[in-house]
Structures are given as C-alpha cells and as structure tokens.
Write an enzyme that holds these catalytic residues in place. Structure first.
Site, PDB file in Angstrom:
ATOM      1  N   ARG A   1       0.849  -1.201   0.000  1.00 46.65           N
ATOM      2  CA  ARG A   1       0.000   0.000   0.000  1.00 46.65           C
ATOM      3  C   ARG A   1       0.888   1.256   0.000  1.00 46.65           C
ATOM      4  NH1 ARG A   1      -1.851   2.130   4.607  1.00 46.65           N
ATOM      5  NH2 ARG A   1      -2.285   0.157   5.627  1.00 46.65           N
TER       6      ARG A   1
ATOM      7  N   TYR B   1     -12.014  19.000 -15.651  1.00 45.92           N
ATOM      8  CA  TYR B   1     -12.688  17.715 -15.863  1.00 45.92           C
ATOM      9  C   TYR B   1     -13.848  17.580 -14.857  1.00 45.92           C
ATOM     10  CZ  TYR B   1     -13.414  12.739 -15.137  1.00 45.92           C
ATOM     11  OH  TYR B   1     -13.994  11.513 -14.954  1.00 45.92           O
TER      12      TYR B   1
ATOM     13  N   ASP C   1      -2.949  19.792 -14.118  1.00 48.52           N
ATOM     14  CA  ASP C   1      -3.340  18.513 -14.705  1.00 48.52           C
ATOM     15  C   ASP C   1      -2.835  18.498 -16.153  1.00 48.52           C
ATOM     16  OD1 ASP C   1      -4.685  16.418 -16.010  1.00 48.52           O
ATOM     17  OD2 ASP C   1      -6.457  16.588 -14.741  1.00 48.52           O
TER      18      ASP C   1
ATOM     19  N   LYS D   1      -5.266   7.566 -19.371  1.00 45.51           N
ATOM     20  CA  LYS D   1      -5.465   8.131 -20.697  1.00 45.51           C
ATOM     21  C   LYS D   1      -4.216   7.889 -21.569  1.00 45.51           C
ATOM     22  CE  LYS D   1      -9.518   9.501 -19.371  1.00 45.51           C
ATOM     23  NZ  LYS D   1      -9.536   9.064 -17.974  1.00 45.51           N
TER      24      LYS D   1
HETATM   25  C1  LIG Z   1      -8.183  15.771 -17.628  1.00 45.60           C
HETATM   26  C2  LIG Z   1      -8.571  14.630 -16.741  1.00 45.60           C
HETATM   27  N1  LIG Z   1      -8.068  14.567 -15.500  1.00 45.60           N
HETATM   28  C3  LIG Z   1      -8.395  13.559 -14.657  1.00 45.60           C
HETATM   29  C4  LIG Z   1      -9.258  12.562 -15.032  1.00 45.60           C
HETATM   30  C5  LIG Z   1      -9.617  11.456 -14.053  1.00 45.60           C
HETATM   31  O1  LIG Z   1      -8.900  10.316 -14.339  1.00 45.60           O
HETATM   32  P1  LIG Z   1      -9.369   8.816 -13.935  1.00 45.60           P
HETATM   33  O2  LIG Z   1     -10.541   8.479 -14.790  1.00 45.60           O
HETATM   34  O3  LIG Z   1      -8.142   7.998 -14.209  1.00 45.60           O
HETATM   35  O4  LIG Z   1      -9.728   8.845 -12.478  1.00 45.60           O
HETATM   36  C6  LIG Z   1      -9.785  12.562 -16.321  1.00 45.60           C
HETATM   37  C7  LIG Z   1     -10.711  11.497 -16.745  1.00 45.60           C
HETATM   38  O5  LIG Z   1     -11.324  11.544 -17.803  1.00 45.60           O
HETATM   39  C8  LIG Z   1      -9.431  13.627 -17.191  1.00 45.60           C
HETATM   40  O6  LIG Z   1      -9.926  13.691 -18.450  1.00 45.60           O
END
Ligand SMILES: Cc1ncc(COP(=O)(O)O)c(C=O)c1O
Length: 402
Positions: free
Chosen positions: A68, A121, A193, A218
């Site tokens: 963990r 997001y 991000d 992604k």
């Molecule tokens: C720009 C962005 N950040 C974060 C996330 C969240 O990622 P996860 O689906 O791996 O939790 C996404 C998901 O689509 C995203 O498009």
C-alpha cells in the site's frame, strides 16, 4: 555505451524524451537478468532481522515494507514519469481522480482557499463544487480563459491554484507561466493537470508549476486497459501527498503499473502520430458545413493558439467539434461512425468519441453544462494512431449520412 551508462543517462534525464520513454526508471527493478520490469505481487516484504527491517522502514536504506506504501513495479512506473516530467520526485495512485483528490485533500485545510477554473474535468469540478466546500475549503472558480480575472482571484489570497490545460472537453488553454508567476507572488502553490498534453507535449514544472499530475488511464497507458494516476514535483510536496495516499490507501495496482510501463515505451511514438492526426482532422473538420465549431489548440483559429504555441511542443490527440442541431445531431451522427469506440475514455490507440453528456461531464445537468460553456451538440473526438485518411473517410461518410 554500456547498459549501465545508458540507464544512468536515463535516470539523470540527459537523453531525449523518446529515448527516456523506453529506458527511464527500469534499472533498479530488473531481476536475474530479466530485460523487463517484473510484476511484483507481494503484499509485504520480509526481513531477516529487526535492524535491517527498521532501516528500510525508516528510509535509511532503500526497500519496501508493504505494497500500500511502495512496490517495486509501481516504483518503476513512478520513476519513468518522474524523469519525463523533469521532477525531483513522483508518487502514484489507483486512478487519476485519486491523484487529484489526494493532492487537494493533502495540501488544503479548512478555512483555506483554492482558485481554479470552470472548465476542469467533471470529476475535478465535483471536488470544487461539493467535496472541498463540505470540509470548509473555500473555492473560487474563474472563467478559464480570462487570465486577468484568475490573476485577481489569486491576488486576493489563496493557498493553491489548480490548472488543467488543455481542458476537457473544450480544449481551452491556460498560460501556465503567467498564472504560476501570479500564484507565487501570492504565496500559493500551483498544481497542473497535464493529462491532455502528456509530458511529450508539455512540461508544466518547467513552466513554473509546483506539481504536475496525470490520469495515467489516458495517454500514458494509451490502450484503455489500465487505470492509474501519478503526481510529480518537489520532494517535500510529493512526500506530503504520498503520506496521505499511503494512509487513505488508493495505491496503484502492480499489474496496472506493469501495463503502464509497457505502454509508456511507445508514448513518444503514439503522441507524435496523435498530434499529426488530430491537427489534420481538426483542419478538415473546420471546412465541413455541418460542423459549426472545432476546438483544437493547434488551429490558428483557436483563441489561445499563441499561448499553446509558446508552451506546448505538440497540441495533443483530443479535439472536440460542435454540430448544428445539438444533442439530436450528436445522437444521429455517432452510430454512423465505424472507426470509433463510443466510450467514456480518451487517449487510446483507437479513436474514441462521445458527447460530454455521457463522458467528461456526465455528473452535470444540461443546465450546469451550459453554465460551464459546454454545448449539448459537442462531440469529444480522441484521435487514435490509425491512418488519418481512413478517419477522415469515416467522418465523411457519417456526416453525409446525417
Ligand atoms: C483531464 C482529466 N483529468 C483527470 C481525469 C480522471 O482520471 P481517472 O478516470 O483515471 O480517475 C480525467 C478522466 O477523464 C481527465 O480527463
């Protein structure tokens, strides 16, 4: 050059990104002559005596105690991303949302203020409009492209500035260097991000951000088969978030880490092709009468194209476009597309398409999406590594069938 020398260069970041995607982060994990990082499925790690065990537990000697906290396969993945983002330190998470929520909860306390934008997001937006206010964190969300407005919100005092650029799904671009300067003048930390850009196209830390995070699900993974998240930055900040994750428990699974490592070896190649495909398709879509708007930072018509040109080396694999006729037109078009997965994902080798109403902003009502500037007639189109001419032919037949 010996393998050790090559690995040494990969560790220090002296090599180009396309070499680093292949070599970085793996040396310490290879066992018994294996050329690939093993999947270590061990919940805990045993030691012959308490002294040795204690040295590892207290961080005096490298090693692992419990998966963990840390795990050899997971550590190799973290190291690969760390080198590519040019960071001092990295840690990972079960998903991108775990990276985002753990970072925000670890760094913010009740009574503190965070400044971000309306276009993050959908899951991140939920953190800002629901989860953080519930624990007494004040949130101000500004219009994403009004840099003066964001600067004014930062100047009125905050602990953390949270950026996402390009944004999901409208591909707006924020000037990371400019907003980092404003944040640092106000004594605030900057978290960015970088999921849409990837470290191949953009390095937020080099532009002044303090922390950069990814949904590894992604583009880093790129094959739509593994969930993960990762955070990189200065050692003390990453350590704080790591501690929160180690206690709250959203650790990356070793199998997912293995898939991410394997996929990242082709990251630079995939992104190069996806950058090219997306730009070509965005230009083509702009000339189609049924398409009323195309959002892609690489287009000269994009309102923040100049910022994108300054801070990105390529414009990424995701674009979105609007159809005359709203959600009904989207519903009519999508079934005609033959070379897409109609799914809530992006960044994969295959092209993926869907409306924000069933993907990035599924949690929001149509009214909330409208308030965030996300039209119901929008399609997010994540371009894969297929031949661009085949994708254009597919879009042509689908638009003609409307
Ligand atoms: C720009 C962005 N950040 C974060 C996330 C969240 O990622 P996860 O689906 O791996 O939790 C996404 C998901 O689509 C995203 O498009």
């Amino acid at each position: 050059m010996s393998e050790d020398d090559r690995n040494e260069q990969a560790e220090t970041g002296a090599l180009a990104p396309d070499t680093l995607t292949v070599w970085a982060g793996e040396r310490d994990s290879l066992v018994q002559g294996a050329t690939q990082v093993p999947i270590v499925y061990s919940a805990a790690y045993g030691y012959p005596d308490v002294e040795t065990w204690l040295d590892v537990a207290l961080g005096r000697t490298p090693g692992h105690i419990y998966s963990r906290n840390t795990n050899p396969t997971v550590a190799a993945f973290e190291e690969k991303v760390r080198v590519l983002e040019g960071a001092e330190s990295a840690t990972s998470f079960a998903t991108g949302m775990a990276a985002i929520s753990d970072t925000l909860f670890a760094l913010l306390a009740p009574g503190e203020r965070v400044v971000s934008v309306k276009d993050t997001y959908g899951g991140t937006n939920q953190m800002f409009v629901d989860f953080l206010p519930r624990v007494g964190v004040e949130v101000e969300l500004c219009d994403t492209t009004e840099h003066e407005r964001v600067e004014a919100a930062i100047a009125s005092g905050c602990k953390l500035v949270y950026l996402e650029t390009p944004t999901n799904p409208t591909l707006k671009v924020m000037d990371i260097a400019r907003l980092a300067t404003a944040a640092h003048a106000a004594g605030a930390l900057v978290v960015a991000d970088n999921t849409f850009a990837t470290p191949i196209n953009q390095n937020p830390l080099a532009l002044g951000a303090d922390l950069v995070l990814h949904s590894a699900t992604k583009f880093l993974g790129g094959h739509a088969d593994a969930l993960g998240g990762v955070l990189c930055g200065a050692r003390d900040l990453v350590a704080k978030v790591y501690h929160y994750r180690e206690i709250t428990g959203a650790a990356l699974d070793p199998m997912a880490a293995y898939l991410l490592i394997r996929s990242m070896k082709t990251l630079a190649l995939r992104i190069e092709r996806q950058n090219e495909n997306a730009l070509r398709i965005a230009r083509w879509l702009e000339a189609q009468p049924a398409v009323t708007k195309v959002n892609y930072p690489g287009l000269e018509s994009h309102p923040q194209h100049d910022i994108a040109r300054r801070q990105m080396r390529g414009y990424g694999g995701v674009l979105s476009f609007e159809l005359d006729g709203g959600l009904d037109a989207v519903k009519a078009l999508l079934p005609h597309l033959r070379l897409v997965r109609r799914a809530a994902n992006l960044g994969a080798v295959e092209t993926v398409a869907g409306p924000p109403a069933t993907t990035s902003h599924v949690e929001c009502t149509p009214e909330e999406r409208a308030a965030m500037g996300i039209p119901e007639g929008l399609i997010r189109y994540s371009v894969g590594i297929e031949d661009a001419a085949d994708l254009i032919a597919d879009l042509t037949q689908a638009l003609t069938a409307l």
